[in-house]
Design a protein around this motif. Sequence first.
Motif, PDB file in Angstrom:
ATOM      1  N   PRO A  50     -25.389 -66.149 -30.487  1.00 52.95           N
ATOM      2  CA  PRO A  50     -26.130 -67.143 -31.267  1.00 52.95           C
ATOM      3  C   PRO A  50     -26.306 -68.437 -30.495  1.00 52.95           C
ATOM      4  O   PRO A  50     -25.527 -68.769 -29.607  1.00 52.95           O
ATOM      5  N   GLY A  51     -27.329 -69.186 -30.855  1.00 54.04           N
ATOM      6  CA  GLY A  51     -27.558 -70.478 -30.224  1.00 54.04           C
ATOM      7  C   GLY A  51     -26.677 -71.552 -30.822  1.00 54.04           C
ATOM      8  O   GLY A  51     -26.137 -71.405 -31.927  1.00 54.04           O
ATOM      9  N   ALA A  52     -26.529 -72.658 -30.095  1.00 49.05           N
ATOM     10  CA  ALA A  52     -25.718 -73.779 -30.567  1.00 49.05           C
ATOM     11  C   ALA A  52     -26.071 -75.010 -29.757  1.00 49.05           C
ATOM     12  O   ALA A  52     -26.610 -74.912 -28.650  1.00 49.05           O
ATOM     13  N   VAL A  53     -25.772 -76.179 -30.330  1.00 49.66           N
ATOM     14  CA  VAL A  53     -25.929 -77.450 -29.625  1.00 49.66           C
ATOM     15  C   VAL A  53     -24.550 -78.042 -29.370  1.00 49.66           C
ATOM     16  O   VAL A  53     -23.736 -78.150 -30.299  1.00 49.66           O
ATOM     17  N   THR A  54     -24.301 -78.408 -28.108  1.00 53.55           N
ATOM     18  CA  THR A  54     -23.079 -79.111 -27.761  1.00 53.55           C
ATOM     19  C   THR A  54     -23.466 -80.471 -27.191  1.00 53.55           C
ATOM     20  O   THR A  54     -24.206 -80.542 -26.214  1.00 53.55           O
ATOM     21  N   VAL A  55     -23.020 -81.532 -27.838  1.00 54.97           N
ATOM     22  CA  VAL A  55     -23.322 -82.890 -27.380  1.00 54.97           C
ATOM     23  C   VAL A  55     -22.161 -83.332 -26.498  1.00 54.97           C
ATOM     24  O   VAL A  55     -21.018 -83.381 -26.945  1.00 54.97           O
ATOM     25  N   ILE A  56     -22.485 -83.638 -25.233  1.00 53.71           N
ATOM     26  CA  ILE A  56     -21.445 -83.782 -24.215  1.00 53.71           C
ATOM     27  C   ILE A  56     -21.433 -85.191 -23.637  1.00 53.71           C
ATOM     28  O   ILE A  56     -22.474 -85.714 -23.227  1.00 53.71           O
ATOM     29  N   GLY A  57     -20.261 -85.790 -23.576  1.00 49.84           N
ATOM     30  CA  GLY A  57     -20.090 -87.087 -22.919  1.00 49.84           C
ATOM     31  C   GLY A  57     -19.811 -86.901 -21.444  1.00 49.84           C
ATOM     32  O   GLY A  57     -18.872 -86.195 -21.065  1.00 49.84           O
ATOM     33  N   LEU A  58     -20.630 -87.522 -20.597  1.00 50.02           N
ATOM     34  CA  LEU A  58     -20.487 -87.389 -19.150  1.00 50.02           C
ATOM     35  C   LEU A  58     -19.556 -88.440 -18.553  1.00 50.02           C
ATOM     36  O   LEU A  58     -19.316 -88.434 -17.349  1.00 50.02           O
ATOM     37  N   GLY A  59     -19.043 -89.354 -19.392  1.00 48.47           N
ATOM     38  CA  GLY A  59     -18.292 -90.470 -18.840  1.00 48.47           C
ATOM     39  C   GLY A  59     -19.246 -91.510 -18.278  1.00 48.47           C
ATOM     40  O   GLY A  59     -20.461 -91.346 -18.299  1.00 48.47           O
ATOM     41  N   PRO A  60     -18.707 -92.604 -17.735  1.00 51.16           N
ATOM     42  CA  PRO A  60     -19.574 -93.714 -17.333  1.00 51.16           C
ATOM     43  C   PRO A  60     -20.260 -93.553 -15.999  1.00 51.16           C
ATOM     44  O   PRO A  60     -21.168 -94.320 -15.682  1.00 51.16           O
ATOM     45  N   ALA A  61     -19.854 -92.571 -15.175  1.00 51.90           N
ATOM     46  CA  ALA A  61     -20.472 -92.505 -13.835  1.00 51.90           C
ATOM     47  C   ALA A  61     -20.365 -91.099 -13.268  1.00 51.90           C
ATOM     48  O   ALA A  61     -20.798 -90.149 -13.888  1.00 51.90           O
ATOM     49  N   GLY A  62     -19.752 -90.955 -12.092  1.00 51.20           N
ATOM     50  CA  GLY A  62     -19.800 -89.718 -11.327  1.00 51.20           C
ATOM     51  C   GLY A  62     -18.951 -88.592 -11.897  1.00 51.20           C
ATOM     52  O   GLY A  62     -18.316 -88.708 -12.954  1.00 51.20           O
ATOM     53  N   ARG A  63     -18.925 -87.491 -11.146  1.00 55.41           N
ATOM     54  CA  ARG A  63     -18.275 -86.275 -11.610  1.00 55.41           C
ATOM     55  C   ARG A  63     -16.785 -86.450 -11.850  1.00 55.41           C
ATOM     56  O   ARG A  63     -16.187 -85.773 -12.684  1.00 55.41           O
ATOM     57  N   GLU A  64     -16.162 -87.396 -11.125  1.00 57.78           N
ATOM     58  CA  GLU A  64     -14.718 -87.585 -11.293  1.00 57.78           C
ATOM     59  C   GLU A  64     -14.365 -88.134 -12.667  1.00 57.78           C
ATOM     60  O   GLU A  64     -13.207 -88.110 -13.082  1.00 57.78           O
ATOM     61  N   TRP A  65     -15.358 -88.662 -13.393  1.00 56.53           N
ATOM     62  CA  TRP A  65     -15.124 -89.180 -14.744  1.00 56.53           C
ATOM     63  C   TRP A  65     -15.369 -88.095 -15.798  1.00 56.53           C
ATOM     64  O   TRP A  65     -15.212 -88.351 -16.995  1.00 56.53           O
ATOM     65  N   LEU A  66     -15.766 -86.910 -15.395  1.00 54.78           N
ATOM     66  CA  LEU A  66     -16.102 -85.835 -16.325  1.00 54.78           C
ATOM     67  C   LEU A  66     -14.847 -85.048 -16.674  1.00 54.78           C
ATOM     68  O   LEU A  66     -14.063 -84.676 -15.794  1.00 54.78           O
ATOM     69  N   THR A  67     -14.641 -84.773 -17.967  1.00 54.11           N
ATOM     70  CA  THR A  67     -13.457 -84.029 -18.377  1.00 54.11           C
ATOM     71  C   THR A  67     -13.646 -82.531 -18.096  1.00 54.11           C
ATOM     72  O   THR A  67     -14.781 -82.035 -18.050  1.00 54.11           O
ATOM     73  N   PRO A  68     -12.550 -81.783 -17.935  1.00 54.58           N
ATOM     74  CA  PRO A  68     -12.668 -80.320 -17.762  1.00 54.58           C
ATOM     75  C   PRO A  68     -13.388 -79.650 -18.931  1.00 54.58           C
ATOM     76  O   PRO A  68     -14.146 -78.702 -18.734  1.00 54.58           O
ATOM     77  N   GLU A  69     -13.163 -80.149 -20.153  1.00 54.92           N
ATOM     78  CA  GLU A  69     -13.852 -79.569 -21.310  1.00 54.92           C
ATOM     79  C   GLU A  69     -15.365 -79.766 -21.190  1.00 54.92           C
ATOM     80  O   GLU A  69     -16.142 -78.855 -21.470  1.00 54.92           O
ATOM     81  N   ALA A  70     -15.769 -80.957 -20.758  1.00 54.55           N
ATOM     82  CA  ALA A  70     -17.201 -81.216 -20.593  1.00 54.55           C
ATOM     83  C   ALA A  70     -17.784 -80.352 -19.476  1.00 54.55           C
ATOM     84  O   ALA A  70     -18.897 -79.820 -19.600  1.00 54.55           O
ATOM     85  N   GLN A  71     -17.049 -80.189 -18.381  1.00 58.48           N
ATOM     86  CA  GLN A  71     -17.519 -79.336 -17.286  1.00 58.48           C
ATOM     87  C   GLN A  71     -17.733 -77.903 -17.765  1.00 58.48           C
ATOM     88  O   GLN A  71     -18.733 -77.266 -17.434  1.00 58.48           O
TER      89      GLN A  71
END
Length: 501
Positions: free
Chosen positions: A254-275
């Motif tokens: 099934p389809g779904a929407v996930t709204v994801i926070g990227l943090g304030p800048a580069g990849r190092e600010w991205l959480t494992p859950e968001a990745q």
Amino acid sequence: MAGRLYGVGLGPGDPDLVTVKAARLIAEADVVAYHAARHGRSNARAIAAAYLREGQIEEPLIYPVTTESTDHPGGYQGAIDEFYADSAERLAAHLDAGRDVVVLAEGDPLFYGSYMHMHKRLAHRYEATVVPGVTSVSAASAVLGRPLMERDEVLTVLPGTLPPDELAARLAGTDSAAIMKLGRTFEGVRQALETAGRLDDAWYVERATTDRERHARLADVDPATVPYFSLALLPSPAATAFATPQAGTRAPGPGAVTVIGLGPAGREWLTPEAQAALAEADDVVGYGPYVNRVPANPRQHRHASDNRVEAERAAFALDLAKRGRRVAVVSSGDPGVFAMAAAVLEVSEDPQWKDVPVRIVPGLTAAQAVASRAGAPLGHDFCIMSLSDRLKPWDVIATRLTAAAGADMVIALYNPASQSRKEQLVRARDLLLEHRDPQTPVVVGRDVGGPEESVRITTLGDLDPATIDMRCLLIIGSSQTRAVNRGDGSTQVFTPRHYPA
């Protein structure tokens, strides 16, 4: 005894792609030279910063011109030739004094690199060693996951400065191609690819391997957003095995929407859950600059839009999910703080999308990021407000700001100013000064986590609204917030966890 000259390739931008030999030579050098534009910043030095040591002599070789006009009697080329000659003599003075000189070069020193101009002028006079580096072409191929050539295929490297007709002819006669020097040449390059019938196969890669990396199908790129440090790539024709799924194909399940926070800048600010959530998506939806922060995946469809169409963007994402797609809606910072989570949930109240699952994945907020750079200004009760009056009237902002100030809370201000909103911060400062001492500490964070990061500590009385723009976030202290000078000369701001009785 004369010193030795080294042209050292640093690779495409990721400091981890600097070779072991390059890192050793940089650390051992008496003199480290690097080219820079007139603003003084050098990408090469930034890449090599971790390998520099105290006591080294630095020689920034600052271009007198880049793309602008010049009044040099020899014109642009005359100014550049004179600059290279003067730079070579500056390095020669060190070599004559017995100092080893390392000239830093992005990518590979002899692949469209500025070092070659030093090499031509000095290598016949001194011992010279060139240390190769990973080229931007190799980096672009790697980040796209698409081979450059296979079996007997021919790869051609071309400058985007060629006339479009000549460029088209060369593209029509090769299997694979890398086109360098984009920026202002981008529209001519796009025209050449279209003329050669190769536009649909072309990819765009910007600042490969850095935290500002962006890549997409070239036909989808806005020419106004293209910097010099980018290239166009026609991968191996055999790479059609990596083709993007046809529009309309359905994801399993099934389809779904996930709204994801990227943090304030580069990849190092991205959480494992968001990745993990991004990796699962079939479609990535969001404001253009935020979509560009998500590494391109040929399996995924990317849908960038303007920052003033939140409701339309939410409806589009929900409709994709209703048709079976797994959709990632991306926001900077945390999606629940002045961002897309509320917009998606509000639009999803429409009965046509009531059965579409919506999940929110949090991200590090800009307020947290700025606070961490300054110390701990959010150590006690605080509130977060936006000064933008685009979605709420100024009277409401003023009432809430007055209440928060009267309650003696630390206040984090988002959206403090923009090109069209200059007076709001002036009025907000006047309101705050009715309740706060002019010496109240204020933290001004700009582009925190990004390449132009700056954090400064001032006071409410000295805060100059004219220095603030949309990329800033302000933290206004309470009556208890302190700014402390540390032994190393830095200043840290914190708000104690206790409050006087």
